[in-house]
Design a protein around this motif. Structure first.
Motif: not given
Lengths: 477, 477
Positions: A2-4, A6, A38, A42
């Motif tokens: 997931k973005k967070y 990453q 972001m 996030t």
């Protein structure tokens, strides 16, 4: 991922790479929102994750900080990756020099003089003074060939010795090393033959390798210097383009060529039309009454490029040197213009300011006295602690002693053993393309000696004794 | 010649060489007695002779001074000797650049930004601050790869853009120019093929020539940048070792590659295993909202050496740049160690101190605004004064405009004519190995324009008009 996750991984990567070190404040959530594009949520999640993993510490009202390092999280610096590659002479020299950067190592192998001998305060005063008085536009004045006031000040020091050198012939460089490299490049093409001394300053060997030149090493005596008969033979046998020599306080041996020998050297090179690149960085550190002249003083044909610097006698960190290049000056300027552009202008201006205070001569007198007395007393201590199979070659001027082990011993081996004990030395292999001098090593005597250094001398003595015994035992087998 | 005449002649030589200039105090009789080993009487005679010839002036209680210069006693600087030699591209570039050193010349051809845009006072404050607080031993900490605090500060600026670069991969250099030269040398051997843009930064061409590499120039569009099809064809046809490109605010054209194009560029170079040497000295001078990423940001194979500096955005005289060299960092370090040894330590420390004040971002914002508005307004003035046959290519970011004359006109010719009027421009010939761009030239728009500059623009316009008319007339014959 997931973005967070990453983002959290990216921050971990940066911490492991050493971008952020334990105790550092990390970018704020707001900053990360801006740079990563972001959302606040996030970025907040990413930091919570890192906090839960013990990688960061949150301080209320302040922000996120890198947590203290656990042992299994050591960074892996890139420089470790290449350490196992094939070792050539440059890598070897580089490693010996890099070892000297560790402040816990006793730096007998160092090429630098003890920086505590330099007029640090006065130089800083000059730096402060010039930075307050110069305009932003002064940069332009310091493009190659360099600041005119500095070139004039250098020309005047030549004049003091009775040499007439125009400021127009002088190019200011990043230390003598850049001067020597540019000079060599100005007068050669790849594949050309160049004469060097054996042993010689290791940077000469490196420069030749870098510029793909071919080296002819000429036998050089520890007291008398280069063998002129061998030199002439080489000039007869090979189409030599240039000759790179140290004429005063040669590194590593320490000798200074006599005036008569300098005259004969120049006569010989003139006869065969070979350019002399004269490395003369130690002449201010002579021990006698008068500063020795460079060989260039005998040159009437404008075939000598005389390179020197302030790094050994005034300040090494400023990186200010020069070459009096005669008719080659325009080419040297061009080459500098292509490779480093110019020398930093505040450094040039600070030296001009310092030289104008007229305390330079006084500093030099004191420096010469200190270096001379340290060399003598350290020579005596070494005599006391090293086995008598070791010859200590004493020469006036400069701050190096040249030592010879019994011929069957290897000074590189000694160097490895002393380094393991926290002591560096400069083994003969650094200064030669041949194995003839692998039993020799150089000691820097510029540093103040106390108990620690004397113990180090004893340690070296013991290691050598053991090497002698081992070689005798293996000889019996 | 008698001894005193010899001494007098030597002093005359030194005056003519510029060692002593009119008004300078010459060495005292006592000093000359010491250095020349002549008697007081002889030295006194020499000065009397010079006085009688009007070459020196005696001031009672003070000493001897160099007399004002008569016209027939002009010094003959060495640099004049070589001016008539065959002109190659380097000599040409060097001459254009040297012309820029003359403060009376209007520097439209200069590569440097207006130094008055730099935070001179704050930098000096940093210089003063660090010189007061650092110890003499700090020199050692600044040996290659350079000061760790500075490398860390640079790594953090990469991190701000989301790039994870270890301080261990960064080598501090004498400006970006040394970084680029060392990078190129680290990854090539003489004779190798290297790709450059056409047109490109002229130092790329010089570096290739200096390192005896072979250049492949790839067509590069004024708005879109390098032609990737042509690039791939070159990669198929030649055993290319490296590719030297500017990806942001390219010099001289001014374009910035789109993120998509950067991605495709890296994919292509990765496919053919060709190293990218990325010259990115202008990316802090972008005009848009966000700083553009370098192509290195897309590189997952550690094949990009990213070179940049503080010279275009903070201070040029300090000569501080760097390369983020990845796995090539140890080799770059070694090459630096062999050629210039290191960057001056007070300069590194002063930049660390300045960056810690956190006024850098504020300075950059102001700098970008100023450069952007100057570029726009100067573009408009040029539009007004140049004939409409001249195309002005406008690109955001940086401080250069690229102008195109009608194809049959030669911008080098224009350059000669404007220089005769005290105005420098940078003709296309400086940026290309081919003649395709000889009708183009570059204008530096970073300087503040007043009446003098506007008049200069008018002058350029008039010269171009005359060139157009002449070419039409000769076309009719």
């Amino acid at each position: 991922m997931k973005k967070y996750q990453q983002l959290a991984q990216k921050l971990i990567d940066q911490i492991e790479l050493g971008v952020w070190i334990p105790g550092d404040k990390l970018p704020s959530i707001r900053e990360l929102v801006t740079t990563s594009e972001m959302s606040f949520v996030t970025v907040g999640h990413a930091y919570h994750l890192l906090e839960s993993q013990g990688r960061v510490i949150a301080r209320p009202q302040s922000g996120y900080y890198v947590a203290p390092k656990a042992d299994n999280l050591k960074p892996h610096p890139v420089s470790q990756v290449n350490q196992d590659e094939a070792v050539d002479i440059n890598t070897y020299i580089f490693e010996v020099m890099q070892a000297g950067k560790d402040p816990s190592i006793i730096p007998f192998g160092s090429g630098f003089p003890d920086p505590l001998l330099f007029p640090h305060q006065q130089l800083n005063r000059s730096l402060v003074h010039t930075s307050k008085t110069t305009s932003a536009l002064s940069v332009i004045n310091n493009l190659p060939p360099g600041n005119i006031d500095l070139r004039q000040a250098i020309a005047r020091r030549y004049a003091q010795q009775g040499m007439s050198i125009s400021p127009e012939e002088i190019v200011i460089t990043a230390g003598a090393l850049e001067a020597l490299n540019l000079s060599l490049q100005a007068v050669t093409e790849p594949g050309d033959w160049v004469i060097v001394e054996n042993p010689c300053f290791y940077n000469a060997l490196q420069a030749l390798e870098r510029l793909r030149l071919r080296a002819l090493s000429i036998a050089t005596d520890v007291d008398e210097g280069i063998n002129l008969e061998a030199l002439e033979q080489a000039l007869i046998d090979y189409p030599v383009k240039a000759c790179w020599l140290m004429t005063n306080c040669q590194n590593p041996l320490g000798f200074t060529l006599s005036p008569e020998k300098k005259r004969r050297l120049i006569a010989l090179l003139t006869k065969y039309k070979v350019v002399l690149i004269e490395d003369d960085v130690y002449s201010e550190l002579y021990a006698g009454r008068d500063k020795p002249l460079p060989a260039k003083a005998w040159d009437t044909e404008d075939m000598t490029l005389h390179c020197s610097s302030f790094s050994k006698c005034l300040v090494s960190g400023f990186r200010i040197g020069w070459v009096a290049a005669g008719k080659h000056a325009p080419r040297v300027q061009q080459l500098q213009f292509m490779s480093t552009l110019s020398t930093s202008s505040p450094m040039q201006l600070a030296i001009v300011d310092y030289l104008a205070t007229r305390s330079y001569e006084q500093h030099l007198r004191k420096l010469r006295r200190t270096l001379s007395s340290r060399k003598k007393s350290i020579g005596q201590i070494l005599q006391r602690h090293l086995p008598r199979e070791v010859s200590i070659h004493y020469n006036e001027g400069g701050y190096f002693l040249w030592l010879e082990l019994p011929r069957n011993l290897d000074a590189s081996e000694l160097s490895k053993k002393t380094l393991a004990q926290g002591i560096s030395i400069a083994p003969g292999k650094m200064f030669s393309t041949s194995d003839l001098l692998s039993h020799c090593f150089r000691i820097n005597t510029s540093w103040e000696w106390g108990e620690k250094e004397e113990t180090a001398a004893k340690t070296i003595g013991e290691i050598i004794r053991r090497m002698i015994i081992q070689s005798q035992l293996s000889g019996q087998v």
